[in-house]
Scaffold this active site. Structure first.
Site, PDB file in Angstrom:
ATOM      1  N   LYS A   1       0.866  -1.183   0.000  1.00  0.00           N
ATOM      2  CA  LYS A   1       0.000   0.000   0.000  1.00  0.00           C
ATOM      3  C   LYS A   1       0.897   1.226   0.000  1.00  0.00           C
ATOM      4  O   LYS A   1       2.041   1.170   0.477  1.00  0.00           O
ATOM      5  CB  LYS A   1      -0.879   0.037   1.261  1.00  0.00           C
ATOM      6  CG  LYS A   1      -2.175   0.806   1.093  1.00  0.00           C
ATOM      7  CD  LYS A   1      -3.262  -0.051   0.471  1.00  0.00           C
ATOM      8  CE  LYS A   1      -4.590   0.640   0.443  1.00  0.00           C
ATOM      9  NZ  LYS A   1      -5.663  -0.291   0.089  1.00  0.00           N
TER      10      LYS A   1
HETATM   11  P1  NAD Z   1     -13.026   7.472  -2.413  1.00  0.00           P
HETATM   12  O1  NAD Z   1     -11.948   8.469  -2.282  1.00  0.00           O
HETATM   13  O2  NAD Z   1     -13.592   7.226  -3.760  1.00  0.00           O
HETATM   14  O3  NAD Z   1     -14.233   7.860  -1.425  1.00  0.00           O
HETATM   15  C1  NAD Z   1     -14.034   8.074  -0.062  1.00  0.00           C
HETATM   16  C2  NAD Z   1     -15.364   8.484   0.556  1.00  0.00           C
HETATM   17  O4  NAD Z   1     -15.186   8.534   1.964  1.00  0.00           O
HETATM   18  C3  NAD Z   1     -15.847   9.864   0.124  1.00  0.00           C
HETATM   19  O5  NAD Z   1     -17.245   9.844  -0.035  1.00  0.00           O
HETATM   20  C4  NAD Z   1     -15.465  10.751   1.308  1.00  0.00           C
HETATM   21  O6  NAD Z   1     -16.305  11.884   1.446  1.00  0.00           O
HETATM   22  C5  NAD Z   1     -15.674   9.791   2.465  1.00  0.00           C
HETATM   23  N1  NAD Z   1     -14.925  10.186   3.653  1.00  0.00           N
HETATM   24  C6  NAD Z   1     -13.631  10.582   3.740  1.00  0.00           C
HETATM   25  N2  NAD Z   1     -13.333  10.924   4.995  1.00  0.00           N
HETATM   26  C7  NAD Z   1     -14.462  10.747   5.730  1.00  0.00           C
HETATM   27  C8  NAD Z   1     -14.788  10.926   7.096  1.00  0.00           C
HETATM   28  N3  NAD Z   1     -13.887  11.366   7.966  1.00  0.00           N
HETATM   29  N4  NAD Z   1     -16.053  10.637   7.507  1.00  0.00           N
HETATM   30  C9  NAD Z   1     -16.963  10.192   6.626  1.00  0.00           C
HETATM   31  N5  NAD Z   1     -16.706   9.994   5.312  1.00  0.00           N
HETATM   32  C10 NAD Z   1     -15.476  10.270   4.873  1.00  0.00           C
HETATM   33  O7  NAD Z   1     -12.451   6.117  -1.783  1.00  0.00           O
HETATM   34  P2  NAD Z   1     -12.869   4.604  -2.119  1.00  0.00           P
HETATM   35  O8  NAD Z   1     -11.973   4.104  -3.196  1.00  0.00           O
HETATM   36  O9  NAD Z   1     -14.346   4.493  -2.274  1.00  0.00           O
HETATM   37  O10 NAD Z   1     -12.411   3.860  -0.782  1.00  0.00           O
HETATM   38  C11 NAD Z   1     -13.234   3.840   0.383  1.00  0.00           C
HETATM   39  C12 NAD Z   1     -12.746   2.755   1.337  1.00  0.00           C
HETATM   40  O11 NAD Z   1     -12.761   1.494   0.675  1.00  0.00           O
HETATM   41  C13 NAD Z   1     -11.306   2.939   1.828  1.00  0.00           C
HETATM   42  O12 NAD Z   1     -11.212   2.440   3.138  1.00  0.00           O
HETATM   43  C14 NAD Z   1     -10.508   2.068   0.872  1.00  0.00           C
HETATM   44  O13 NAD Z   1      -9.256   1.670   1.420  1.00  0.00           O
HETATM   45  C15 NAD Z   1     -11.477   0.910   0.718  1.00  0.00           C
HETATM   46  N6  NAD Z   1     -11.271   0.108  -0.494  1.00  0.00           N
HETATM   47  C16 NAD Z   1     -11.311   0.673  -1.732  1.00  0.00           C
HETATM   48  C17 NAD Z   1     -11.146  -0.136  -2.844  1.00  0.00           C
HETATM   49  C18 NAD Z   1     -11.253   0.410  -4.252  1.00  0.00           C
HETATM   50  O14 NAD Z   1     -11.256  -0.408  -5.193  1.00  0.00           O
HETATM   51  N7  NAD Z   1     -11.395   1.696  -4.473  1.00  0.00           N
HETATM   52  C19 NAD Z   1     -10.923  -1.514  -2.691  1.00  0.00           C
HETATM   53  C20 NAD Z   1     -10.908  -2.055  -1.403  1.00  0.00           C
HETATM   54  C21 NAD Z   1     -11.091  -1.233  -0.319  1.00  0.00           C
END
Ligand code: NAD
Length: 518
Positions: free
Chosen positions: A185
């Site tokens: 990561k």
């Molecule tokens: P993203 O950047 O597309 O979206 C993040 C979201 O979280 C946004 O809506 C933002 O407003 C919200 N957010 C940020 N800080 C916040 C807070 N303090 N309180 C409430 N909401 C908050 O990110 P993503 O790719 O959707 O990833 C989200 C989660 O899923 C992360 O934990 C990431 O590690 C995990 N994840 C993502 C993927 C992927 O394929 N993108 C895969 C596995 C896991």
């Protein structure tokens, strides 16, 4: 047979300094103890293989910083500056404006004491672009099962400790998803919403310039995570392959690319789709369906919005959404397609937030946690579901779309309250699973249809989730779809621990069969 309480007994030694990483590794040690993990294998996995920290410097653009109403008064007679190229003014989420290209070039610019007035009427301070230094990271946790694999995060609050925890999670997740990768990561400490498009491009290219010696399509393969997307992946891909003789052979250097440049169909929604396959399987075992179920959602980015869209299309009702900027609620159900358009397609919604959505009312974050629903889907950042929140929530199931959303203390509370959990390392494994499909397609120069991708994904998610549930119950069995016999440990454990048992047994096999080189 130990009680559920006893299953949670292992905690960091009281003298050890508690960090995000030690918290994240608590479950590793607990599962390791349960299966009697070999001491040397434990040491191999206990700390990452490599922890890289470095800096990238970039020259920022000139900015216009809006003045407060009070500060504007001395400039009441300041004439309006004519904007030569309005497209060159890039409005950021914090109200600042980036000056791109020739936006203000020419004789019509009226600057007084470093201030100017735009045709909109606002007075701005002109701040010349400086060089800025950003801290960057890549943690490579383990590669026993294959090349390091894990996302790139652009966020204000990142640290080596956090990336260590997230990289270790990837090691467990790739093992659970049964894809031939290890865990990694990384990312950059910056809030992407405070920088212009071209600035982010410059940061990304510079980041990859430094990362290039550490990664490769068969060595370490980044992907999108919080704050990054397919556009960032495209830049990373170009920077890595530019000038290479056989650059097409290196397409697999990053996954999560746009389908037009070698990305896989279904990758954008894959994590959300995987979350939904798990939830569907959870209910189908109870002879129930997703139709008519209610859910609350934290995060409306890639994972949150894809999960909501798919759950909504299957007849589930979204009651409340919390994101970084606020919370919305509609007891009759939020209209998900309208919310998707409001957040992701409305050019005026610079923060890409659910806040202000006309089809719902605003509530506090505190109230969000107490909305009664069948499912809570955390899809934002880690550590959000604390013990205090776990005491209050009124849901039957938590499906962890985010990485590490539940603290170890909250886990204990959820177990005590009988709230079910689909742990992150299986629940959000859809993303890395389809990343693997993308990588295979790149290697073979193939292109699979979305239906083909989703068929494989559904099978992989449900098969491995079923193994985890069998391990949790201690009921070893072989069905047409799965065989949990090699993984069950002869006694029940909580689901998070069961997922870790599956991961560790698959990883340990490599060390046991391959041995250690001297
Ligand atoms: P993203 O950047 O597309 O979206 C993040 C979201 O979280 C946004 O809506 C933002 O407003 C919200 N957010 C940020 N800080 C916040 C807070 N303090 N309180 C409430 N909401 C908050 O990110 P993503 O790719 O959707 O990833 C989200 C989660 O899923 C992360 O934990 C990431 O590690 C995990 N994840 C993502 C993927 C992927 O394929 N993108 C895969 C596995 C896991």
């Amino acid at each position: 047979m130990p009680t559920t309480e006893e299953n949670f007994m292992r905690a960091p030694a009281p003298t050890a300094k508690r960090t995000l990483y030690t918290d994240a590794m608590e479950i590793f040690h607990r599962a390791g103890d349960l299966i009697g993990l070999d001491k040397r294998i434990r040491l191999e996995l206990e700390q990452p293989d490599y922890e890289h920290m470095f800096y990238v410097t970039v020259k920022l653009r000139d900015r216009l910083v809006p003045l407060s109403e009070e500060a504007t008064k001395p400039f009441s007679d300041l004439p309006v500056t004519k904007v030569r190229d309005p497209a060159g003014l890039e409005l950021l989420a914090d109200g600042k404006i980036i000056l791109n290209g020739r936006a203000l070039l020419g004789s019509d610019v009226v600057i007084r004491s470093g201030h100017l007035r735009l045709p909109s009427g606002g007075v701005y301070q002109l701040v010349p672009g400086e060089n800025e230094r950003f801290k960057a990271y890549r943690v490579q946790h383990n590669q026993a099962r294959g090349p390091y694999k894990g996302g790139i995060r652009y966020h204000r609050e990142v640290s080596l400790d956090l990336f260590k925890a997230l990289a270790a999670e990837m090691t467990w997740k790739t093992a659970i998803a049964e894809v031939p990768f290890g865990g990694a990561k990384g990312g950059i400490q910056l809030d992407p919403r405070q920088y212009g498009r071209e600035e982010l491009q410059a940061v990304t290219l510079r980041f990859m310039y430094k990362l290039k010696s550490l990664i490769g399509p068969n060595l370490d393969i980044p992907a999108p995570d919080v704050g990054t997307n397919s556009e960032i992946m495209a830049l990373m891909y170009r920077q890595f392959t530019d000038g290479e003789r056989e650059r097409h052979k290196m397409r697999g250097i990053v996954t999560g690319k746009d389908v037009r440049i070698g990305g896989s169909e279904g990758r954008t929604k894959a994590t959300g789709q995987g979350v939904v396959y798990c939830i569907e399987d959870y209910f189908s075992e109870k002879s129930e369906s997703i139709r008519g179920k209610t859910f609350t959602l934290q995060g409306f980015g890639n994972v949150g919005s894809a999960s909501a869209e798919i759950l909504g299309s299957m007849g589930a009702r979204l009651l409340a959404v919390n994101d970084a900027d606020g919370t919305i609620y509609n007891g009759d159900g939020v209209d998900v397609p309208s919310l998707l358009a409001y957040v992701h397609e409305n050019p005026k919604n610079l923060k890409r937030s659910v806040l202000g959505f006309p089809g719902a009312q605003t509530i506090s974050k505190k109230d969000f946690w107490e909305v009664p629903a069948d499912i809570l889907l955390p899809a934002a950042l880690g550590g959000e579901v604390t013990a205090e929140i776990a005491e209050k929530i009124k849901v039957k199931l938590i499906a962890e779309g985010a990485n590490g959303p539940t603290t170890p203390e909250a886990d204990r509370v959820l177990a005590k309250r009988g709230i079910d959990l689909i742990p992150d390392i299986i629940c959000n494994a859809g993303g890395v699973t389809v990343s693997y499909y993308e990588w295979i397609q790149n290697k073979r120069m193939e292109r699979w249809s979305e239906a083909e991708v989703n068929k494989k994904l559904e099978h992989a998610m449900k098969r491995n989730y079923r193994i985890i549930r069998d391990v949790a119950r201690g009921t070893a069995r072989k069905t047409e779809m799965h065989d949990s016999r090699p993984f069950c440990i002869g006694r029940p454990v909580d689901t998070r621990c069961a997922a870790m048992v599956l991961a560790l047994k698959r990883i340990a096999a490599h060390y046991q069969l391959e041995g250690f080189s001297q």
